[in-house]
Design a protein around this motif. Structure first.
Motif, PDB file in Angstrom:
ATOM      1  N   ARG A  48       0.830  -1.204   0.000  1.00  0.00           N
ATOM      2  CA  ARG A  48       0.000   0.000   0.000  1.00  0.00           C
ATOM      3  C   ARG A  48       0.866   1.256   0.000  1.00  0.00           C
ATOM      4  NH1 ARG A  48      -4.687  -0.597   4.263  1.00  0.00           N
ATOM      5  NH2 ARG A  48      -3.005  -0.473   5.754  1.00  0.00           N
ATOM      6  N   LEU A  49       0.758   1.985  -1.079  1.00  0.00           N
ATOM      7  CA  LEU A  49       1.564   3.192  -1.237  1.00  0.00           C
ATOM      8  C   LEU A  49       0.645   4.402  -1.380  1.00  0.00           C
ATOM      9  CD1 LEU A  49       4.222   4.731  -1.909  1.00  0.00           C
ATOM     10  CD2 LEU A  49       3.891   4.039  -4.273  1.00  0.00           C
ATOM     11  N   ILE A  50       0.866   5.383  -0.540  1.00  0.00           N
ATOM     12  CA  ILE A  50       0.069   6.611  -0.653  1.00  0.00           C
ATOM     13  C   ILE A  50       0.959   7.747  -1.116  1.00  0.00           C
ATOM     14  CG2 ILE A  50      -1.136   8.411   0.659  1.00  0.00           C
ATOM     15  CD1 ILE A  50      -2.511   6.390   2.173  1.00  0.00           C
ATOM     16  N   VAL A  51       0.539   8.412  -2.181  1.00  0.00           N
ATOM     17  CA  VAL A  51       1.244   9.595  -2.645  1.00  0.00           C
ATOM     18  C   VAL A  51       0.374  10.807  -2.326  1.00  0.00           C
ATOM     19  CG1 VAL A  51       2.209  10.800  -4.626  1.00  0.00           C
ATOM     20  CG2 VAL A  51       2.357   8.305  -4.498  1.00  0.00           C
ATOM     21  N   MET A  52       0.848  11.654  -1.440  1.00  0.00           N
ATOM     22  CA  MET A  52       0.100  12.874  -1.125  1.00  0.00           C
ATOM     23  C   MET A  52       0.579  13.953  -2.099  1.00  0.00           C
ATOM     24  SD  MET A  52      -0.599  12.803   2.910  1.00  0.00           S
ATOM     25  CE  MET A  52       0.851  13.460   3.640  1.00  0.00           C
ATOM     26  N   THR A  53      -0.328  14.411  -2.952  1.00  0.00           N
ATOM     27  CA  THR A  53       0.042  15.390  -3.977  1.00  0.00           C
ATOM     28  C   THR A  53      -0.252  16.816  -3.492  1.00  0.00           C
ATOM     29  OG1 THR A  53      -2.151  15.313  -4.974  1.00  0.00           O
ATOM     30  CG2 THR A  53      -0.536  13.726  -5.797  1.00  0.00           C
ATOM     31  N   LYS A  54       0.181  17.782  -4.269  1.00  0.00           N
ATOM     32  CA  LYS A  54      -0.079  19.195  -3.989  1.00  0.00           C
ATOM     33  C   LYS A  54       0.595  19.661  -2.689  1.00  0.00           C
ATOM     34  CE  LYS A  54      -4.188  18.835  -6.770  1.00  0.00           C
ATOM     35  NZ  LYS A  54      -5.386  19.436  -7.269  1.00  0.00           N
ATOM     36  N   LYS A  55       1.754  19.119  -2.465  1.00  0.00           N
ATOM     37  CA  LYS A  55       2.560  19.490  -1.303  1.00  0.00           C
ATOM     38  C   LYS A  55       2.755  21.011  -1.233  1.00  0.00           C
ATOM     39  CE  LYS A  55       7.296  18.571   0.235  1.00  0.00           C
ATOM     40  NZ  LYS A  55       8.530  17.873  -0.142  1.00  0.00           N
ATOM     41  N   ASP A  56       2.903  21.620  -2.406  1.00  0.00           N
ATOM     42  CA  ASP A  56       3.132  23.065  -2.482  1.00  0.00           C
ATOM     43  C   ASP A  56       1.948  23.889  -1.982  1.00  0.00           C
ATOM     44  OD1 ASP A  56       2.099  21.713  -4.855  1.00  0.00           O
ATOM     45  OD2 ASP A  56       1.901  23.708  -5.734  1.00  0.00           O
ATOM     46  N   MET A  57       0.763  23.269  -1.893  1.00  0.00           N
ATOM     47  CA  MET A  57      -0.420  24.035  -1.480  1.00  0.00           C
ATOM     48  C   MET A  57      -0.852  23.692  -0.057  1.00  0.00           C
ATOM     49  SD  MET A  57      -2.849  24.515  -4.690  1.00  0.00           S
ATOM     50  CE  MET A  57      -3.244  22.927  -5.327  1.00  0.00           C
ATOM     51  N   ALA A  58      -0.208  22.690   0.548  1.00  0.00           N
ATOM     52  CA  ALA A  58      -0.684  22.192   1.844  1.00  0.00           C
ATOM     53  C   ALA A  58       0.149  22.729   3.004  1.00  0.00           C
ATOM     54  CB  ALA A  58      -0.660  20.666   1.832  1.00  0.00           C
ATOM     55  N   ASP A  59      -0.464  22.709   4.165  1.00  0.00           N
ATOM     56  CA  ASP A  59       0.170  23.160   5.406  1.00  0.00           C
ATOM     57  C   ASP A  59       1.206  22.104   5.847  1.00  0.00           C
ATOM     58  OD1 ASP A  59       0.685  23.515   8.147  1.00  0.00           O
ATOM     59  OD2 ASP A  59      -1.313  24.337   8.520  1.00  0.00           O
ATOM     60  N   GLU A  60       2.451  22.529   5.926  1.00  0.00           N
ATOM     61  CA  GLU A  60       3.531  21.561   6.191  1.00  0.00           C
ATOM     62  C   GLU A  60       3.333  20.750   7.475  1.00  0.00           C
ATOM     63  OE1 GLU A  60       7.005  24.081   5.859  1.00  0.00           O
ATOM     64  OE2 GLU A  60       6.327  24.498   3.809  1.00  0.00           O
ATOM     65  N   LYS A  61       2.854  21.420   8.516  1.00  0.00           N
ATOM     66  CA  LYS A  61       2.669  20.712   9.796  1.00  0.00           C
ATOM     67  C   LYS A  61       1.626  19.613   9.666  1.00  0.00           C
ATOM     68  CE  LYS A  61       3.865  24.198  13.202  1.00  0.00           C
ATOM     69  NZ  LYS A  61       3.231  25.512  13.274  1.00  0.00           N
ATOM     70  N   ARG A  62       0.560  19.912   8.968  1.00  0.00           N
ATOM     71  CA  ARG A  62      -0.490  18.912   8.793  1.00  0.00           C
ATOM     72  C   ARG A  62       0.016  17.779   7.897  1.00  0.00           C
ATOM     73  NH1 ARG A  62      -2.799  18.624  12.634  1.00  0.00           N
ATOM     74  NH2 ARG A  62      -4.555  17.524  11.744  1.00  0.00           N
ATOM     75  N   VAL A  63       0.814  18.126   6.906  1.00  0.00           N
ATOM     76  CA  VAL A  63       1.381  17.107   6.019  1.00  0.00           C
ATOM     77  C   VAL A  63       2.227  16.132   6.833  1.00  0.00           C
ATOM     78  CG1 VAL A  63       3.076  16.724   4.177  1.00  0.00           C
ATOM     79  CG2 VAL A  63       1.305  18.470   3.894  1.00  0.00           C
ATOM     80  N   ALA A  64       3.080  16.677   7.709  1.00  0.00           N
ATOM     81  CA  ALA A  64       3.939  15.819   8.531  1.00  0.00           C
ATOM     82  C   ALA A  64       3.080  14.911   9.409  1.00  0.00           C
ATOM     83  CB  ALA A  64       4.864  16.681   9.387  1.00  0.00           C
ATOM     84  N   TYR A  65       2.001  15.475   9.946  1.00  0.00           N
ATOM     85  CA  TYR A  65       1.105  14.694  10.802  1.00  0.00           C
ATOM     86  C   TYR A  65       0.522  13.509  10.028  1.00  0.00           C
ATOM     87  CZ  TYR A  65      -3.016  13.380  13.471  1.00  0.00           C
ATOM     88  OH  TYR A  65      -3.959  12.654  14.152  1.00  0.00           O
ATOM     89  N   TYR A  66       0.050  13.772   8.817  1.00  0.00           N
ATOM     90  CA  TYR A  66      -0.604  12.706   8.056  1.00  0.00           C
ATOM     91  C   TYR A  66       0.379  11.705   7.443  1.00  0.00           C
ATOM     92  CZ  TYR A  66      -5.207  14.397   8.965  1.00  0.00           C
ATOM     93  OH  TYR A  66      -6.354  14.742   9.616  1.00  0.00           O
ATOM     94  N   GLU A  67       1.600  12.141   7.233  1.00  0.00           N
ATOM     95  CA  GLU A  67       2.608  11.167   6.781  1.00  0.00           C
ATOM     96  C   GLU A  67       2.780  10.111   7.878  1.00  0.00           C
ATOM     97  OE1 GLU A  67       5.912  13.735   5.874  1.00  0.00           O
ATOM     98  OE2 GLU A  67       5.452  13.699   3.713  1.00  0.00           O
TER      99      GLU A  67
END
Ligand code: G4P
Length: 281
Positions: free
Chosen positions: A54-73
């Protein structure tokens, strides 16, 4: 909020088609929008994927809140997913995804080789709900590579396969998943990130939700972009419309604020990223 139509027929069809294709692929590249990585993931897919990695690619990194991105990773890694976050608009960033797939499949391929099986390329498929970047990803690869027609059992004749390199192949048609609407917040999030047509939702309710959310979570972005400070006192919403209309010079409509134009402007600035880095969950 108006009840949103749920289409079990679409779901069943998508599930069947993806299930068919899965037989001949080694890895599924599941794209989600980094701004709403849970709302933009279709849980139905877990039922189909069974024992594939199972591989998840979270796209649109440039538009997302970095802290939330780290949380969901971390959130997804803790659930056993491989995770990578990318800006697909960046030159060559798609290659990181291919590299990760190869890394994930390395052991499997080595096991096959040890059993004496004929060497073969790994084969991948991209899936996701609308607007998460599936075609962007596939097109970036396809532009540089030749496509070959699939000739393995279970692959329809029309299905093109892109030879990424000697070790890796990708289906050139993505699996499109129907977004989930299992609660209001999910439905709103996927509307805001552009995965369902805004017209099917009551725009004014969505706008109120969005302004409340931004006012509470990203007040500085509203200030920077529209010179707007929300105090949540009586009439705060009317003030939002007035301030945005005035800052962005939206002409009045019959003497009153052009509410529709204001809402359209804000939604489009959310979706082209000009409002700044925002996450919705
Ligand atoms: P889909 O096949 O899953 O439906 O999504 P698609 O590739 O069509 O992408 C939807 C929109 O999102 C496109 O914008 C695309 O450029 C944009 N996009 C995809 N990945 C990223 C990313 O990582 N970062 C950013 N900033 N945008 C991304 P569009 O405006 O519809 O098209 P275009 O004008 O960019 O061609």
């Amino acid at each position: 909020m108006k009840n949103i139509q749920w289409y079990p027929g679409h779901m069943a069809k998508a599930k069947r088609e993806i299930g068919e294709k899965l037989k001949v692929i080694d890895i599924v590249i599941e794209l989600v929008d980094a701004r709403a990585p849970v709302s933009s993931k279709n849980p139905m897919f877990n039922e189909v994927i069974k024992n594939k990695p199972r591989l998840i690619v979270m796209t649109k990194k440039d538009m997302a809140d970095e802290k939330r991105v780290a949380y969901y990773e971390k959130y997804y890694r803790d659930q056993g997913y491989f995770v990578i976050t990318v800006n697909l608009k960046n030159f060559n960033e798609y290659k990181k995804v291919i590299d990760l797939c190869k890394e994930v499949l390395k052991e499997k391929m080595a096991r096959e080789a040890a059993k004496g099986l004929r060497p073969r390329p790994m084969r991948a498929m991209v899936i996701g709900i609308p607007n998460v970047g599936k075609s962007t990803f596939i097109n970036k690869i396809a532009k540089r590579k030749a496509t070959v027609t699939g000739n393995r059992p279970g692959v329809t004749k029309a299905q093109q396969i892109i030879k990424v390199d000697k070790d890796f192949e990708l289906f050139d048609t993505p699996g499109v998943l129907w977004p989930r609407f299992d609660n209001e917040i999910t439905a709103r999030n996927i509307a805001i990130i552009g995965s369902i047509k805004l017209q099917i939702l009551p725009l004014d309710e969505l706008f109120i939700y969005l302004m409340e959310y931004l006012g509470k979570n990203y007040p500085h972005l509203l200030k920077d972009r529209y010179n707007l400070e929300i105090d949540f006192e009586q009439d705060w919403l009317q003030r939002c419309f007035e301030v945005i209309a005035s800052t962005r010079k939206i002409k009045p409509n019959r003497g009153d604020v052009d509410y529709d134009r204001v809402m359209e402007l804000v939604f489009s600035e959310i979706n082209d990223g000009s409002i700044g880095k925002v996450s919705f969950e």
